[in-house]
Enzyme design. Structure first.
Site, mmCIF file in Angstrom:
data_model
loop_
_atom_site.group_PDB
_atom_site.id
_atom_site.type_symbol
_atom_site.label_atom_id
_atom_site.label_comp_id
_atom_site.label_asym_id
_atom_site.label_seq_id
_atom_site.Cartn_x
_atom_site.Cartn_y
_atom_site.Cartn_z
ATOM 1 N N SER A 1 1.090 -8.540 -8.906
ATOM 2 C CA SER A 1 0.244 -7.249 -9.733
ATOM 3 C C SER A 1 0.135 -7.570 -11.329
ATOM 4 O O SER A 1 -0.582 -8.451 -11.653
ATOM 5 C CB SER A 1 0.643 -5.983 -9.323
ATOM 6 O OG SER A 1 -0.246 -4.847 -9.518
ATOM 7 N N HIS B 1 -4.476 -6.733 -5.691
ATOM 8 C CA HIS B 1 -4.945 -5.596 -4.806
ATOM 9 C C HIS B 1 -6.453 -5.670 -4.528
ATOM 10 O O HIS B 1 -7.109 -4.477 -4.343
ATOM 11 C CB HIS B 1 -4.534 -4.406 -5.290
ATOM 12 C CG HIS B 1 -3.095 -4.233 -5.769
ATOM 13 N ND1 HIS B 1 -1.980 -5.124 -5.040
ATOM 14 C CD2 HIS B 1 -2.564 -4.031 -7.004
ATOM 15 C CE1 HIS B 1 -0.994 -4.940 -5.753
ATOM 16 N NE2 HIS B 1 -1.076 -4.485 -7.081
#
Length: 242
Positions: free
Chosen positions: A134, A170
């Site tokens: 991330s 994501h």
């Protein structure tokens, strides 16, 4: 032993729920360590959880997971002062630097404040494998999309720029991610780049993407380019299942 070329594995994965511990390292993180080419000893892996404010609980969980994996763990923290006298030297001694998710805007600010942006570039050029999830993926790129400022995603355009691309994480799991990244590439706010579904990763040698990989069935990586008339073009990449 270090990688034979500057190597980054940028991911939306690499951590899984543990059976005895909070986390275990999954296939993407194990690949990053394998890329360092360590033999005859435990791989040295340094954790940076700057994006969580150096949360000691998170660092404990990562260290536990490293112990289960058989890695020699260390960590580098910025709060309330750097925990090591020579962070740059420590980074150069590692096989892998693993960066936790969280606030990519906060991470970049703190790294630059302490000169770790330069130290990480030097480590990368020396063959230390850089990886993360991330925020720990976006940071290596020119920029991406972030919730660092609130629940409505915003662009971050001041990544370290080791990789001259935008990066989306994501991509299949958070509804705002795909349309915002595409619009930012389409209007030139971000350069063309790559995105990963949860469970996918991007392997770079130098600044060249050499492979997309996945630890989850169906998870893909994508190329995002500007298209005609203010649109973006998304191309799914061949993504090897680990």
């Amino acid at each position: 032993m270090t990688a034979d070329a500057p190597t980054i594995l940028a991911t939306s994965g690499g951590l899984a729920p543990g059976r005895r511990t909070r986390y275990e390292f999954s296939a993407l993180s194990r690949l990053a360590v394998d890329l360092a080419g360590v033999t005859g000893r435990a791989p040295r892996v340094c954790f940076l959880a700057t994006a969580t404010g150096d949360n000691p609980v998170v660092l404990h969980w990562l260290t536990e997971a490293a112990m289960l994996a058989g890695w020699q763990a260390s960590h580098l923290t910025a709060f309330s002062m750097p925990n090591l006298p020579d962070p740059a030297a420590h980074l150069l001694e590692q096989d892998v630097v693993w960066v936790m998710g969280g606030s990519v805007a906060g991470l970049l600010a703190m790294w630059r404040l302490h000169g770790w942006d330069t130290a990480l570039r030097d480590a990368w050029q020396a063959g230390v494998v850089l990886t993360g999830i991330s925020a720990g993926s976006i940071c290596w790129h020119a920029g991406g999309t972030t919730d660092s400022f609130g629940p409505e995603l915003r662009p971050v355009t001041n990544g370290l720029g080791l990789l001259p691309y935008s990066n989306g994480v994501h991509y299949d799991a958070e509804a705002q991610r795909r349309p915002l990244l595409q619009s930012l590439v389409a209007d030139g706010t971000l350069p063309p780049g790559y995105a990963t579904d949860d469970g996918a990763g991007l392997l770079y040698r130098g600044t060249e993407l050499v492979e997309a990989v996945s630890e989850t069935d169906g998870a893909l990586a994508y190329r995002i380019d500007p298209g005609p008339d203010g649109t973006a073009v998304e191309e799914p990449l061949d993504t090897r299942r680990l």
